[in-house]
Design an enzyme around this catalytic site. Structure first.
Site, mmCIF file in Angstrom:
data_model
loop_
_atom_site.group_PDB
_atom_site.id
_atom_site.type_symbol
_atom_site.label_atom_id
_atom_site.label_comp_id
_atom_site.label_asym_id
_atom_site.label_seq_id
_atom_site.Cartn_x
_atom_site.Cartn_y
_atom_site.Cartn_z
ATOM 1 N N GLY A 134 0.836 -1.205 0.000
ATOM 2 C CA GLY A 134 0.000 0.000 0.000
ATOM 3 C C GLY A 134 0.865 1.248 0.000
ATOM 4 O O GLY A 134 1.851 1.315 0.726
ATOM 5 N N ARG A 139 0.636 -4.885 -4.792
ATOM 6 C CA ARG A 139 0.722 -6.018 -3.867
ATOM 7 C C ARG A 139 0.956 -7.243 -4.751
ATOM 8 O O ARG A 139 0.318 -7.372 -5.796
ATOM 9 C CB ARG A 139 -0.574 -6.163 -3.078
ATOM 10 C CG ARG A 139 -0.887 -4.925 -2.218
ATOM 11 C CD ARG A 139 -1.973 -5.240 -1.213
ATOM 12 N NE ARG A 139 -2.520 -4.045 -0.584
ATOM 13 C CZ ARG A 139 -1.965 -3.425 0.467
ATOM 14 N NH1 ARG A 139 -0.834 -3.867 0.967
ATOM 15 N NH2 ARG A 139 -2.546 -2.352 0.990
ATOM 16 N N ASP A 165 4.847 -4.348 6.256
ATOM 17 C CA ASP A 165 5.402 -5.619 6.728
ATOM 18 C C ASP A 165 5.528 -6.668 5.626
ATOM 19 O O ASP A 165 6.544 -7.351 5.532
ATOM 20 C CB ASP A 165 4.632 -6.159 7.949
ATOM 21 C CG ASP A 165 3.172 -6.451 7.651
ATOM 22 O OD1 ASP A 165 2.666 -5.986 6.608
ATOM 23 O OD2 ASP A 165 2.542 -7.149 8.455
ATOM 24 N N GLY A 166 4.550 -6.770 4.746
ATOM 25 C CA GLY A 166 4.632 -7.750 3.661
ATOM 26 C C GLY A 166 5.819 -7.441 2.761
ATOM 27 O O GLY A 166 6.561 -8.344 2.342
ATOM 28 N N THR A 186 4.073 2.743 5.969
ATOM 29 C CA THR A 186 2.669 2.319 5.966
ATOM 30 C C THR A 186 1.890 3.281 6.852
ATOM 31 O O THR A 186 2.391 3.669 7.918
ATOM 32 C CB THR A 186 2.482 0.877 6.486
ATOM 33 O OG1 THR A 186 1.098 0.683 6.810
ATOM 34 C CG2 THR A 186 3.299 0.569 7.737
ATOM 35 N N ASP A 226 -0.376 2.462 8.611
ATOM 36 C CA ASP A 226 -0.852 1.709 9.778
ATOM 37 C C ASP A 226 0.065 1.847 10.998
ATOM 38 O O ASP A 226 -0.362 1.575 12.118
ATOM 39 C CB ASP A 226 -0.976 0.218 9.427
ATOM 40 C CG ASP A 226 -1.889 -0.025 8.235
ATOM 41 O OD1 ASP A 226 -2.757 0.834 7.977
ATOM 42 O OD2 ASP A 226 -1.724 -1.055 7.553
ATOM 43 N N ASP A 243 2.365 -0.007 12.096
ATOM 44 C CA ASP A 243 2.307 -1.246 12.875
ATOM 45 C C ASP A 243 3.584 -2.080 12.825
ATOM 46 O O ASP A 243 3.569 -3.245 13.193
ATOM 47 C CB ASP A 243 1.114 -2.091 12.392
ATOM 48 C CG ASP A 243 1.222 -2.441 10.912
ATOM 49 O OD1 ASP A 243 2.100 -1.906 10.230
ATOM 50 O OD2 ASP A 243 0.407 -3.259 10.450
ATOM 51 N N ARG A 252 -5.649 -1.434 9.184
ATOM 52 C CA ARG A 252 -5.608 -2.896 9.061
ATOM 53 C C ARG A 252 -5.916 -3.529 10.416
ATOM 54 O O ARG A 252 -6.956 -3.262 10.968
ATOM 55 C CB ARG A 252 -4.258 -3.352 8.506
ATOM 56 C CG ARG A 252 -4.345 -4.676 7.777
ATOM 57 C CD ARG A 252 -3.024 -5.124 7.256
ATOM 58 N NE ARG A 252 -2.654 -4.413 6.051
ATOM 59 C CZ ARG A 252 -2.970 -4.816 4.824
ATOM 60 N NH1 ARG A 252 -3.652 -5.914 4.644
ATOM 61 N NH2 ARG A 252 -2.600 -4.126 3.776
ATOM 62 N N GLU A 260 -15.544 10.863 21.689
ATOM 63 C CA GLU A 260 -16.126 10.345 22.937
ATOM 64 C C GLU A 260 -15.763 8.875 23.126
ATOM 65 O O GLU A 260 -15.612 8.387 24.241
ATOM 66 C CB GLU A 260 -17.657 10.490 22.921
ATOM 67 C CG GLU A 260 -18.168 11.872 23.322
ATOM 68 C CD GLU A 260 -17.914 12.936 22.249
ATOM 69 O OE1 GLU A 260 -17.806 12.569 21.066
ATOM 70 O OE2 GLU A 260 -17.804 14.132 22.615
HETATM 71 O O1 F6P Z 1 -1.777 -1.072 4.916
HETATM 72 C C1 F6P Z 1 -2.298 0.152 4.495
HETATM 73 C C2 F6P Z 1 -3.781 0.031 4.234
HETATM 74 O O2 F6P Z 1 -4.242 1.291 3.816
HETATM 75 C C3 F6P Z 1 -4.601 -0.492 5.402
HETATM 76 O O3 F6P Z 1 -4.860 0.487 6.367
HETATM 77 C C4 F6P Z 1 -5.828 -0.982 4.689
HETATM 78 O O4 F6P Z 1 -6.460 -1.994 5.427
HETATM 79 C C5 F6P Z 1 -5.262 -1.532 3.410
HETATM 80 O O5 F6P Z 1 -4.021 -0.906 3.204
HETATM 81 C C6 F6P Z 1 -6.120 -1.334 2.191
HETATM 82 O O6 F6P Z 1 -5.470 -1.948 1.125
HETATM 83 P P1 F6P Z 1 -5.896 -1.792 -0.400
HETATM 84 O O7 F6P Z 1 -5.543 -0.412 -0.843
HETATM 85 O O8 F6P Z 1 -5.099 -2.839 -1.096
HETATM 86 O O9 F6P Z 1 -7.372 -2.010 -0.448
#
Ligand code: F6P
Length: 319
Positions: free
Chosen positions: A11, A72, A103-104, A125, A127, A129, A171, A187
């Site tokens: 991504g 990907r 990570d991938g 990323t 994320d 993460d 994610r 909230e």
């Molecule tokens: O890893 C980045 C991210 O944007 C995640 O937050 C989300 O779940 C995913 O990629 C969406 O992937 P794609 O663009 O392949 O639908």
């Protein structure tokens, strides 16, 4: 080392371009040629490479997306694909690889390292993460983009005295949701790392309603549930007029923040230094404000853990 390759993979994340720029210009500074691989591992398997020089990366530091394109690539999770990728790099005279991704993508980088291609990863990323770094490229921009959007949602929520469930990306992790929810004074912040149920959310909303609170902002991480389902449950059981907003890919685009551009520049330069100085099998990461080399295996072994005290703090401050 005479020639390295750089690619962006997985991504896209705002700041990838700034990282590519830093890799190319740092390599040239150290007397090393650079080839850019287009479309990540997918393009590598197809031999999509082009020479890059300082001019190729002119005028990209402020642009979202990635000039190298990204993809990907399922084939690159198989040993056969990994071997084919290593062979492509060898045939192109590439002696080192810098891969910018999540990570991938860094797992692919680790596989190539195992196949004898000196490799360094750069964490990118939205994320946030990845273990071994306090921040990934793109996270800061995504947080700021989402905060702007949620602030707008807040205006209309207040005007109509409505409850909003805003779903953000991330994610399987709640970093993005927590940072956005805290910055927006949500909230309720629902993240995968903290157990929750629609019943407890509705109970909290009903308690608020009994105090006259009709307007609520709930930030939900995509890994914690579906906003549409929660919205319907709130309408049905808390009796509050509810709307749902799914921010989606808007969070991935846009001009990177200054923080992301600077992080990308530092990580890109460090990745080249690692490679040229003979250190590889690493991810360039940020720890206590300093760029360090983290073994790729450790970076992809597990996801970064979220500091739950921040979730408690956000919850306390929103009460
Ligand atoms: O890893 C980045 C991210 O944007 C995640 O937050 C989300 O779940 C995913 O990629 C969406 O992937 P794609 O663009 O392949 O639908």
């Amino acid at each position: 080392m005479r020639r390295i390759a750089v690619m962006t993979s997985g991504g896209d994340a705002p700041g990838m371009n700034a990282a590519v720029r830093a890799v190319v210009r740092s390599a040239v500074h150290r007397g090393v040629e650079v080839v850019g691989i287009r479309r990540g591992y997918f393009g590598l398997l197809g031999g999509e490479m082009e020479p890059l020089g300082p001019e190729s990366v002119h005028d990209i530091i402020h642009r979202g997306g990635t000039m190298l394109l990204t993809a990907r690539c399922a084939a690159f999770t198989e040993p056969e694909g990994e071997r084919a990728g290593a062979a492509r790099l060898r045939a192109a005279g590439v002696e080192g690889l810098v891969c910018v991704g999540g990570d991938g993508s860094l797992r692919g980088c680790l596989a190539l390292e195992g196949l004898g291609i000196p490799s360094v990863g750069i964490p990118a990323t939205i994320d946030n993460d990845l273990a071994g770094t306090e921040q990934t490229i793109g996270f800061d921009t995504a947080v700021n983009t989402a905060v702007q959007a949620v602030d707008r949602v807040r205006d209309t929520a207040a005007a109509h005295e409505r409850t909003f469930v805003v779903e953000v990306m991330g994610r399987r992790s709640g970093f993005l949701a927590l940072a956005v929810g805290m910055a927006c004074g949500a909230e309720t912040i629902l993240i995968p790392e903290v157990a929750w149920s629609p019943e407890t959310v509705c109970r909290r909303l009903r308690r608020g309603l009994s105090r006259g609170l009709r307007q609520n902002l709930i930030v939900l991480a995509e890994g914690a549930g579906r906003a549409t389902e929660l919205g319907a449950q709130i309408e049905a059981s808390a009796g509050l007029e509810t709307r749902v907003t799914i921010l989606g890919h808007v969070q991935r685009g846009g001009s990177p923040t200054a923080a992301d551009r600077n992080l990308s520049s530092r990580l890109g330069a460090a990745a080249v230094d690692f490679l040229v100085d003979g250190h590889h099998g690493l991810m360039a990461g940020l720890q206590a404000g300093v760029i360090v080399g983290v073994p790729l295996g450790a970076a992809v072994a597990g996801r970064r853990t979220l500091d739950l005290r921040l979730h408690e703090l956000a919850s306390r401050l929103s009460a």
